[in-house]
Each structure stands twice: as C-alpha cells, then as structure tokens.
Design a protein around this motif. Structure first.
Motif, short mmCIF file in Angstrom:
data_model
loop_
_atom_site.label_atom_id
_atom_site.label_comp_id
_atom_site.label_asym_id
_atom_site.label_seq_id
_atom_site.Cartn_x
_atom_site.Cartn_y
_atom_site.Cartn_z
N GLY A 94 -11.07 -0.79 1.44
CA GLY A 94 -10.42 -2.09 1.50
C GLY A 94 -8.99 -2.09 2.01
O GLY A 94 -8.33 -3.12 2.01
N ALA A 95 -8.48 -0.94 2.42
CA ALA A 95 -7.11 -0.85 2.91
C ALA A 95 -7.04 -1.37 4.35
O ALA A 95 -8.04 -1.40 5.06
CB ALA A 95 -6.60 0.58 2.84
N MET A 96 -5.83 -1.79 4.76
CA MET A 96 -5.64 -2.32 6.10
C MET A 96 -4.32 -1.82 6.66
O MET A 96 -3.32 -1.75 5.94
CB MET A 96 -5.63 -3.84 6.07
N GLY A 101 -7.30 -1.18 -1.18
CA GLY A 101 -6.79 -2.53 -1.00
C GLY A 101 -5.37 -2.63 -0.48
O GLY A 101 -4.86 -3.73 -0.26
N MET A 102 -4.70 -1.52 -0.25
CA MET A 102 -3.31 -1.53 0.22
C MET A 102 -3.25 -2.11 1.64
O MET A 102 -4.11 -1.83 2.46
CB MET A 102 -2.74 -0.12 0.19
N LYS A 103 -2.24 -2.93 1.89
CA LYS A 103 -2.05 -3.55 3.20
C LYS A 103 -0.71 -3.09 3.76
O LYS A 103 0.33 -3.31 3.15
CB LYS A 103 -2.04 -5.08 3.08
N ALA A 157 3.69 5.74 -2.40
CA ALA A 157 3.44 6.45 -3.66
C ALA A 157 3.81 5.60 -4.87
O ALA A 157 3.12 5.63 -5.89
CB ALA A 157 4.22 7.77 -3.67
N ALA A 158 4.88 4.82 -4.76
CA ALA A 158 5.35 4.02 -5.89
C ALA A 158 4.61 2.69 -6.04
O ALA A 158 4.66 2.07 -7.09
CB ALA A 158 6.85 3.74 -5.73
N SER A 159 3.92 2.27 -5.00
CA SER A 159 3.26 0.96 -5.01
C SER A 159 1.85 1.06 -5.58
O SER A 159 1.17 2.06 -5.39
CB SER A 159 3.18 0.40 -3.59
N PRO A 160 1.40 -0.01 -6.24
CA PRO A 160 0.04 0.00 -6.79
C PRO A 160 -1.01 -0.24 -5.70
O PRO A 160 -0.67 -0.65 -4.58
CB PRO A 160 0.07 -1.18 -7.76
N ALA A 161 -2.26 0.00 -6.04
CA ALA A 161 -3.35 -0.40 -5.15
C ALA A 161 -3.20 -1.89 -4.91
O ALA A 161 -2.63 -2.61 -5.75
CB ALA A 161 -4.69 -0.08 -5.81
N ASN A 162 -3.65 -2.37 -3.80
CA ASN A 162 -3.56 -3.78 -3.39
C ASN A 162 -2.14 -4.22 -3.03
O ASN A 162 -1.92 -5.40 -2.83
CB ASN A 162 -4.13 -4.71 -4.46
#
Length: 171
Positions: free
Chosen positions: A134-136, A85-87, A55-60
């Motif tokens: 784009g998430a992984m 884009g989140m990994k 929740a606190a992290s940005p996209a990618n």
C-alpha cells in the motif's frame, strides 16, 4: 436521567472522534537545507534526513520532500524502507502548503544510491528503496542503484532491485 444523557453524549463524542481521527493524516516534512528542530512538524523544522523521517514516522504517514538529492546511508546495505501505506511525495520547495503546488520538473527530488566513490557504480547502495504494501512514491527520480551480479554467496536479494526492491508483500 441526567447521568444517562451525559454517558450517551460521551459515547457519541467518542464514536465521532474514533471515526474522524484515523482519516486525518499529518504531513511530515523533509528538507536537506532546513535549519530548525529537525522533527518534521513544518518546513521550518523539517528533517534534513529522509532516512530519519521515514524511521520516525508511522505506517500510513505522508512525507513531503523538498527538492534535493537524498541518499539512504553510507553502507551498501542501507535503504529507504517504506512502511505499509506510507506516502512519499517529492517535488516541493520549502513553504509549499498543498500537494498540488509541487512541481517535480522544476524542483527535482532524487533518491540516489551513489553513496561511496562518486560515479563508481560498483559501490552503490544495493537497494535504494524497499517497498511495502500500500505504499506510494511520487515525484522522485531514483538513480544509481547497486550494480551487483547474482552469486550464490550474495543471494538473490542483493542481486536485484537496485532502484526499488519489492518482494512478496502480500495481498
């Protein structure tokens, strides 16, 4: 002339920074046994909650998760929601410094939907993980997603995707 050179140098520096900065990806750390500030900046200060880190992290964002069992929340409607884009990488132990050090066999990292009565599948999370463009997700076991049968009242969204729900995320 001197002022023109300074302007040109500043423009060049800005161009270099604008080009290089988006390529840099900082790592966000998650370890359910961490005891630090819980801000994700290091293993010592790792988030205890994967839900809070995401929740606190940005996209990618690139999120490294230490071995353990992580649950999306107390409600069947709670899910780990990926951003574009989140990994997400599992299989770490606290202190590892490179992605290729992880071993998801020796350090199992599990996303579990068994949130209420343990081993009773009828009250598990509807969707443990919700996908994004784009998430992984790599190095995780995803288990015990919701066991919901389709009904007109519940709708399709709660009837499918117990482990991972991927809807129309575009192209």
């Amino acid at each position: 002339m001197k002022n023109t050179l300074h302007k040109a140098a500043r423009c060049l520096l800005f161009t270099i920074l604008a080009t290089v900065t988006p390529l840099a990806r900082s790592v966000v750390y998650v370890d359910g046994a961490a005891a630090g500030l819980e801000n994700g900046t290091s293993w010592a200060n790792a988030y205890k909650s994967l839900q809070a880190a995401m929740a606190a992290s940005p996209a990618n964002a690139e999120i490294w998760v230490a071995a353990g069992v992580y649950k999306p929340g107390p409600s069947r409607a709670d899910s780990f929601v990926l951003k574009p884009g989140m990994k997400l990488y599992g299989g770490f132990t606290s202190g590892m410094t490179a992605r290729d050090q992880r071993d998801w066999t020796a350090n199992p990292t599990t996303l579990s939907g068994d949130i209420n009565t343990l081993n009773t599948h009828t009250d598990n999370s509807d969707h443990i993980l919700i996908g994004a463009a784009g998430a992984m997700v790599d190095g995780f076991t995803i288990e015990r997603g919701g066991d919901t049968t389709y009904s007109a009242a519940d709708g399709v969204a709660s009837a499918f995707g117990g482990g991972l729900l991927v809807t129309d995320i575009g192209s």
